[in-house]
Design a protein around this motif. Sequence first.
Motif, PDB file in Angstrom:
ATOM      1  N   ASN A   1     -22.156 -42.151 -33.356  1.00 29.61           N
ATOM      2  CA  ASN A   1     -22.619 -41.043 -34.210  1.00 29.61           C
ATOM      3  C   ASN A   1     -23.610 -41.482 -35.281  1.00 29.61           C
ATOM      4  O   ASN A   1     -23.719 -40.844 -36.331  1.00 29.61           O
ATOM      5  N   ASN A   2     -24.332 -42.568 -35.003  1.00 30.43           N
ATOM      6  CA  ASN A   2     -25.369 -43.025 -35.938  1.00 30.43           C
ATOM      7  C   ASN A   2     -26.723 -43.044 -35.204  1.00 30.43           C
ATOM      8  O   ASN A   2     -27.095 -44.046 -34.568  1.00 30.43           O
TER       9      ASN A   2
ATOM     10  N   ILE B   1     -16.034 -37.258 -26.147  1.00 26.25           N
ATOM     11  CA  ILE B   1     -14.927 -37.401 -27.109  1.00 26.25           C
ATOM     12  C   ILE B   1     -14.235 -38.718 -26.782  1.00 26.25           C
ATOM     13  O   ILE B   1     -13.678 -38.872 -25.692  1.00 26.25           O
TER      14      ILE B   1
ATOM     15  N   ASN C   1     -12.251 -39.143 -31.045  1.00 24.34           N
ATOM     16  CA  ASN C   1     -13.397 -38.972 -31.943  1.00 24.34           C
ATOM     17  C   ASN C   1     -14.510 -38.260 -31.197  1.00 24.34           C
ATOM     18  O   ASN C   1     -15.134 -38.847 -30.307  1.00 24.34           O
ATOM     19  N   PRO C   2     -14.800 -37.000 -31.557  1.00 20.21           N
ATOM     20  CA  PRO C   2     -15.886 -36.287 -30.875  1.00 20.21           C
ATOM     21  C   PRO C   2     -17.255 -36.817 -31.293  1.00 20.21           C
ATOM     22  O   PRO C   2     -17.460 -37.207 -32.439  1.00 20.21           O
ATOM     23  N   VAL C   3     -18.182 -36.819 -30.338  1.00 23.63           N
ATOM     24  CA  VAL C   3     -19.572 -37.151 -30.660  1.00 23.63           C
ATOM     25  C   VAL C   3     -20.128 -35.994 -31.502  1.00 23.63           C
ATOM     26  O   VAL C   3     -19.711 -34.834 -31.331  1.00 23.63           O
ATOM     27  N   THR C   4     -21.033 -36.285 -32.415  1.00 24.94           N
ATOM     28  CA  THR C   4     -21.656 -35.192 -33.172  1.00 24.94           C
ATOM     29  C   THR C   4     -22.782 -34.591 -32.323  1.00 24.94           C
ATOM     30  O   THR C   4     -23.416 -35.305 -31.528  1.00 24.94           O
ATOM     31  N   PRO C   5     -23.057 -33.292 -32.518  1.00 19.82           N
ATOM     32  CA  PRO C   5     -24.160 -32.679 -31.759  1.00 19.82           C
ATOM     33  C   PRO C   5     -25.478 -33.416 -32.006  1.00 19.82           C
ATOM     34  O   PRO C   5     -26.274 -33.590 -31.082  1.00 19.82           O
ATOM     35  N   GLU C   6     -25.705 -33.885 -33.231  1.00 19.11           N
ATOM     36  CA  GLU C   6     -26.965 -34.577 -33.560  1.00 19.11           C
ATOM     37  C   GLU C   6     -27.086 -35.862 -32.753  1.00 19.11           C
ATOM     38  O   GLU C   6     -28.147 -36.187 -32.225  1.00 19.11           O
ATOM     39  N   PHE C   7     -25.989 -36.596 -32.662  1.00 16.93           N
ATOM     40  CA  PHE C   7     -26.052 -37.878 -31.965  1.00 16.93           C
ATOM     41  C   PHE C   7     -26.249 -37.682 -30.467  1.00 16.93           C
ATOM     42  O   PHE C   7     -27.048 -38.370 -29.832  1.00 16.93           O
TER      43      PHE C   7
ATOM     44  N   TYR D   1     -21.932 -28.970 -25.974  1.00 21.53           N
ATOM     45  CA  TYR D   1     -23.042 -29.475 -26.783  1.00 21.53           C
ATOM     46  C   TYR D   1     -24.404 -29.023 -26.282  1.00 21.53           C
ATOM     47  O   TYR D   1     -25.419 -29.282 -26.930  1.00 21.53           O
TER      48      TYR D   1
ATOM     49  N   ARG E   1      -7.030 -33.837 -35.631  1.00 19.02           N
ATOM     50  CA  ARG E   1      -8.356 -33.637 -35.042  1.00 19.02           C
ATOM     51  C   ARG E   1      -8.266 -33.456 -33.528  1.00 19.02           C
ATOM     52  O   ARG E   1      -7.202 -33.627 -32.923  1.00 19.02           O
TER      53      ARG E   1
END
Length: 415
Positions: free
Chosen positions: A174-175, A195, A202-208, A244, A336
Amino acid sequence: MNLEAVARAEARLLLPTYDRKRVLFRRGQGCYLWDDHGRRYMDWLSGIGVCALGHNHPAVLAAIRKQAPRLLHISNLFYHDYQAALAERLARLSGLDRAFFCNSGSEAIEGALKLARAYARLHGKNGGQPPWRILAMENSFHGRTAGALAATATKKYREPFEPLLPGVRFVKFNNPADLEKKFDGSVCAVLLEPIQGEGGINPVTPEFFAAARQLADRRGALLIADEIQCGLGRTGEYFAFQKYGVTPDILALAKPLASGLPLGAIVTREPVAAAIKPGLHGTTFGGGPLACAVAITFLDTLQHDNLIANVRRVGKYFREKLETLKRKHPSVVEARGIGLMLALQLGAPGKDVVDACLARGLVINCTHDTVLRFLPPFIITEKQVDEGVRLLDRALTEVESKPASQTPVITGKKH
Ligand SMILES: Cc1ncc(COP(=O)(O)O)c(C=O)c1O
């Protein structure tokens, strides 16, 4: 043999790969399991995300009964009735084009890595040398075979076997900046779990996820989604990537696909599939008639019984209950997860809570040392969530009130 005899025999005869819980399960029905003493347990683990239709599902049994007497195995040197039919379903559901069938999640990852390298050899531009590097994520888990292990970040799994397959580099999950920094011309694929499962839900973020797609497109590299744990309905969509709006080039599947029989798959786009020629990849057992027939039944049942909608509805309810537990229990840091892939992050190791749950008749597990993970069957009802939450609540209370070293004795519940 009773539990003691089985445990003694295993201790003498098996490689000591597992530190098993001291329960001997003999039968399952729906969301429940029974041990050798007839004690009943609510199953919130589903054989680590495999038994998505629960245990002993009538449609799965009927498919096995129908196919088993006809043909169990034929090898991939010949045709049988079910591979194309199953590939067609997976292609239609995923928006991808072609499938390859194997036996497990790790094997699906091995196939995906080979496919990415084969594609890069044909299409990669890297000053003469084909791109070879895989960008995998910190905290990832992709399996225990040599290639999948090389892409698995957790040190305790990797280090005893190093040096592993060369060419994997880890990116901070996620970076996007770290991904971009490491995304040079040597990269043939990005590999991520939408995920992260073993890594602690831990879900991936949409941005990543979007950045991974864009960078892969810009560089001519492939995006591989490992949906071995989060795919095939568990998040309330057929595939987590559909939440996503990002489509991978290669999708890796396994766990629930054949409802308890071993079956994995990679599904991919036509141009990527074209990098494989006869002889480049294969398997003796993968995609056999029994497993594929059952997988078709699994997909039919998801649809006919509206189970994806059930995952969404009950998942939301379950998540709310976990939030309530979080507010009540000081040992819980966070609730979560998505759909029926849920977790409680604890502030300390969760092993005692897992044991206290088992003692009360609730099967869960703990991943990443401090994360209680819940992967119940998709057929679970709100009432069954309430039943399990009551047991979990009591287990948390018991562990919070005890010194860390006192491990509960398993007694279960007699029915
Ligand atoms: C995301 C993910 N990838 C790969 C694997 C490996 O699958 P298998 O154990 O079937 O080889 C797992 C197993 O837990 C997983 O969760």
